[in-house]
Scaffold this motif. Structure first.
Motif, PDB file in Angstrom:
ATOM      1  N   GLY A  30      17.360 -73.822  28.521  1.00  0.00           N
ATOM      2  CA  GLY A  30      17.785 -74.906  29.524  1.00  0.00           C
ATOM      3  C   GLY A  30      17.222 -74.038  30.832  1.00  0.00           C
ATOM      4  O   GLY A  30      17.371 -73.043  31.121  1.00  0.00           O
ATOM      5  N   HIS A  55      20.807 -76.093  34.865  1.00  0.00           N
ATOM      6  CA  HIS A  55      20.989 -75.228  33.397  1.00  0.00           C
ATOM      7  C   HIS A  55      20.546 -73.811  33.739  1.00  0.00           C
ATOM      8  O   HIS A  55      19.727 -73.260  34.419  1.00  0.00           O
ATOM      9  N   CYS A  56      21.484 -72.851  33.441  1.00  0.00           N
ATOM     10  CA  CYS A  56      21.535 -71.670  33.497  1.00  0.00           C
ATOM     11  C   CYS A  56      20.983 -71.213  35.172  1.00  0.00           C
ATOM     12  O   CYS A  56      20.305 -70.142  35.119  1.00  0.00           O
ATOM     13  N   VAL A  61      24.909 -67.277  36.426  1.00  0.00           N
ATOM     14  CA  VAL A  61      24.911 -66.406  35.244  1.00  0.00           C
ATOM     15  C   VAL A  61      25.233 -65.044  35.995  1.00  0.00           C
ATOM     16  O   VAL A  61      25.822 -64.340  35.193  1.00  0.00           O
TER      17      VAL A  61
ATOM     18  N   CYS B  65      26.098 -62.760  28.525  1.00  0.00           N
ATOM     19  CA  CYS B  65      25.007 -62.864  29.351  1.00  0.00           C
ATOM     20  C   CYS B  65      23.621 -63.447  28.946  1.00  0.00           C
ATOM     21  O   CYS B  65      22.954 -64.214  29.558  1.00  0.00           O
ATOM     22  N   GLN B  67      23.089 -65.193  26.358  1.00  0.00           N
ATOM     23  CA  GLN B  67      23.196 -66.734  26.004  1.00  0.00           C
ATOM     24  C   GLN B  67      23.455 -67.626  27.368  1.00  0.00           C
ATOM     25  O   GLN B  67      22.816 -68.727  27.588  1.00  0.00           O
ATOM     26  N   ALA B  68      24.445 -67.122  28.242  1.00  0.00           N
ATOM     27  CA  ALA B  68      24.426 -68.177  29.492  1.00  0.00           C
ATOM     28  C   ALA B  68      23.289 -67.932  30.175  1.00  0.00           C
ATOM     29  O   ALA B  68      22.884 -68.994  31.006  1.00  0.00           O
ATOM     30  N   GLY B  69      22.116 -67.047  30.183  1.00  0.00           N
ATOM     31  CA  GLY B  69      21.006 -67.355  30.739  1.00  0.00           C
ATOM     32  C   GLY B  69      19.960 -68.014  29.982  1.00  0.00           C
ATOM     33  O   GLY B  69      18.875 -68.159  30.388  1.00  0.00           O
ATOM     34  N   THR B  70      19.961 -68.458  28.684  1.00  0.00           N
ATOM     35  CA  THR B  70      19.149 -69.058  27.907  1.00  0.00           C
ATOM     36  C   THR B  70      19.720 -70.639  27.631  1.00  0.00           C
ATOM     37  O   THR B  70      18.429 -71.470  27.979  1.00  0.00           O
ATOM     38  N   LEU B  71      20.736 -70.876  27.327  1.00  0.00           N
ATOM     39  CA  LEU B  71      21.410 -72.351  27.273  1.00  0.00           C
ATOM     40  C   LEU B  71      22.865 -72.452  27.125  1.00  0.00           C
ATOM     41  O   LEU B  71      23.317 -71.658  26.415  1.00  0.00           O
ATOM     42  N   ASN B  72      23.424 -73.334  27.884  1.00  0.00           N
ATOM     43  CA  ASN B  72      24.764 -73.360  27.488  1.00  0.00           C
ATOM     44  C   ASN B  72      24.933 -75.069  27.496  1.00  0.00           C
ATOM     45  O   ASN B  72      25.052 -75.599  28.812  1.00  0.00           O
ATOM     46  N   THR B  73      25.138 -75.665  26.306  1.00  0.00           N
ATOM     47  CA  THR B  73      25.243 -77.238  26.383  1.00  0.00           C
ATOM     48  C   THR B  73      26.538 -77.533  25.485  1.00  0.00           C
ATOM     49  O   THR B  73      27.410 -76.668  25.688  1.00  0.00           O
TER      50      THR B  73
END
Lengths: 420, 420
Positions: A30, A55-56, A61, B65, B67-73
């Motif tokens: 995202g 997102h993100c 972050v 860090c 995962q929070a920078g990649t996607l959090n849904t």
């Protein structure tokens, strides 16, 4: 090896675990208002209010990473993070609301709000609408209407008919206030008394009705006369989404005693909160020794503070107002035989469809949503009849994004067959 | 400008917000088993089970860090993270427990567990001990004993006398089982029936009694005969702390139907879970449409998975067993006129103090804790009489750390005056 993710979910999470869409989307990335699935397909996110600032978002972050690498404890130790956050948060409220409890979810916050009402009034009856959702704890799920709670609904709960500006006009809110007054009488007669009412100031799950400023005044007067308190569930309207105002209750023009926050508060980090006046807080805090291990921890506070910073620095409330006007105009120009109404409230939009016989066009709306997903636009439906498109994008949604959404929606409306 | 953090807390968070210690500690940094306050003073953390694999463990921070920078849904979309985690988690269970729901807190998980018991049995009565704490929701707080819930305790709750291996010996658990049987009879007579019992397999808040393997068998038999289910609250014993076993229930040797997890699960990231057999999960999932927005999101799943990785790769369960033996031996060698008992269960230790008249040495223990804090060691007290030292360090606690703790404890015992 050939087990699908859907099969794995059923094996590991059990039956009846909700997903969106006929073929659930497998998201992997995202950024801003965009998400990507595992096949690399890009979707415009017109649904999620959790990634509120996008997102993100790199500032959120970074705030999480920096604090997670420094210290993450709980509020039994002193830390400036939770205090700095509550100070910034409560500065956005009027009406004497100056204190807050941080939780991990909106459900936890609503669960506290119900007890604040009990502690402040000495009563236990509670009122909500009959087409709503406020959370998933045992207590809060008593107020949710999609599926009755296990063991039946508690006798101290009254659910009043939800506002519906299209099908049951009530221009000044006096009909709704009458339902609430009746509920108060029933709670009094049953011996519970009325501790308060819990409402979303946009009535978002109810279908985002068009309500004039002041519409809730008569209802608030009924609750106050009964000695109850007014709880505003700002999980959907709050944090600038309403556009003209930071909070939905300020837009509708009423003064809540308690404000509940959740989903968008920390852009996906598990944070909720309940804010109130010192008198209500003291009633609760002195009646019950509340402590939440993760609530208000330094990382959660840092994430939530970063969200407030981004809303301010990127002008996201103002953006919500500007883009809202654009989408509202384009939605008003939509034409379709089943389309009965389009509605907006800041960066939140609804479009209601009905069959010629007056029944909700539930299946048609489901097909519309699927058509939009196929075209790379995520949205869903709301309302008791599931016949109202729910369009609620992250706040950095631009005019260009809005045109992309509306172009795809016009195509999909043209291409979707009308079926009963 | 001269407002202290304590004053700011009162202004922003309200009255009666719990803190630790006479002069609450203002922590600013953590690393491994150490934390630092704003003045630079270092403390050995012998209290916190939330930073389970050590404060700010770099692998957990990196997982968050990345995962929070990649996607959090959320779990309405498909994502492998929650599935990979539940698969790894449930692989640690026996007794047919193979499914789980991820939540944000142990309170939310216990709140679900109570409804699982209701859904699986069709009954609503619930049993816990009279010196316990299982969480802060309206429903779960009915089972907590420090302060009665607002509005009084629900009539479907029965609290049985907690085990106390020092003062009320019950070597084979038959006295406890008798209390539980009596509670079942009362719940049946009141028309609620017994949906189950909710217990910590270490009885940690109750005072960490010394209980032989199999001690709970008679109680479990009583619950099963009544058609109820057994819920193990593993928030304190779980994830390797018990040393000899990964789970407290496996150490005590009973088969729970439902396992609740919380605090240590993701090293401070807000994660909880409730795991159970497919039959119980189906009963719950089909009775109630549960969805938790933040529960099982990709970041939470990544943080929790990193904790399981670190426990395995750093041999932390084995470390808990090894260091437990060392501390247990040193505690057994402690001598003090008021010391009545020392107890351990993996990396969790208690030391009970009583006055000569048989009353709990509550004030003496408070003074001991303050003396330890002054010496740079964080701990606290447990038990109904608040007269049992509570020593529950993060799992990377070494023999050297243990000697530091015990040396300071010996000094503090020598220097703390006995007062009534």
């Amino acid at each position: 090896m050939t087990e699908t993710l859907v099969d794995r979910r059923a094996r590991l999470m059990g039956p009846n675990v909700p997903t969106f869409y006929q073929t659930p989307v497998h998201l992997v990335k995202g950024e801003g208002v965009w998400v990507w699935d595992a096949a690399g397909k890009r979707y415009l996110d017109c649904y999620n209010n959790v990634p509120h600032v996008g997102h993100c978002h790199p500032r959120v972050v970074k705030a999480i990473c920096d604090q997670a690498g420094t210290l993450n404890t709980h509020t039994r130790y002193l830390h400036e993070g939770v205090l700095n956050y509550i100070e910034r948060l409560t500065a956005t409220f009027s009406h004497g609301i100056s204190q807050a409890i941080m939780t991990c979810t909106g459900s936890e916050a609503n669960d506290i709000a119900l007890r604040m009402a009990q502690a402040a009034t000495g009563k236990t009856g509670i009122i909500a609408t009959d087409a709503t959702y406020h959370g998933n704890t045992m207590a809060v799920s008593q107020l949710s209407t999609r599926k009755p709670p296990i063991g039946g609904r508690w006798p101290n709960v009254r659910l009043v008919p939800a506002p519906d500006s299209l099908n049951r006009p009530d221009p000044d809110g006096s009909i709704f206030a009458g339902h609430v007054a009746q509920a108060v009488r029933e709670l009094d007669e049953a011996g519970f008394g009325c501790s308060g009412i819990l409402l979303c100031p946009m009535f978002a799950n109810e279908g985002l009705p068009t309500l004039a400023r002041g519409w809730l005044d008569k209802t608030v007067a009924v609750i106050r006369a009964a000695g109850g308190i007014v709880i505003a569930d700002e999980v959907q309207p709050g944090f600038g989404r309403a556009g003209s105002h930071f909070w939905g209750h300020d837009k509708l023009g009423f003064a809540p005693d308690v404000v509940v926050m959740g989903k968008p508060m920390a852009n996906g980090h598990p944070v909720g909160a309940v804010a109130t006046r010192p008198d209500v807080m003291a009633a609760f805090r002195n009646a019950f020794s509340y402590f939440n291990t993760f609530g208000g921890n330094p990382v959660s506070a840092a994430a939530a503070l970063a969200v407030l910073d981004v809303i301010r620095d990127e002008g996201l409330q103002e953006n919500a107002a500007r883009v809202s006007a654009h989408v509202t105009a384009r939605m008003a120009a939509l034409r379709h035989p089943l389309l009965r109404d389009t509605r907006s409230n800041g960066l939140f939009f609804g479009a209601e469809f009905m069959l010629d016989d007056g029944e909700p066009a539930t299946r048609f709306c489901a097909n519309l949503v699927e058509g939009m997903v196929a075209r790379g636009v995520l949205m869903n439906v709301i309302g008791a009849g599931r016949n109202i498109l729910k369009i609620r994008p992250p706040l950095p949604f631009s005019v260009e994004n809005a045109d992309h959404l509306m172009d795809r929606l016009e195509e999909t409306l043209r291409d979707t067959k009308v079926t009963a």
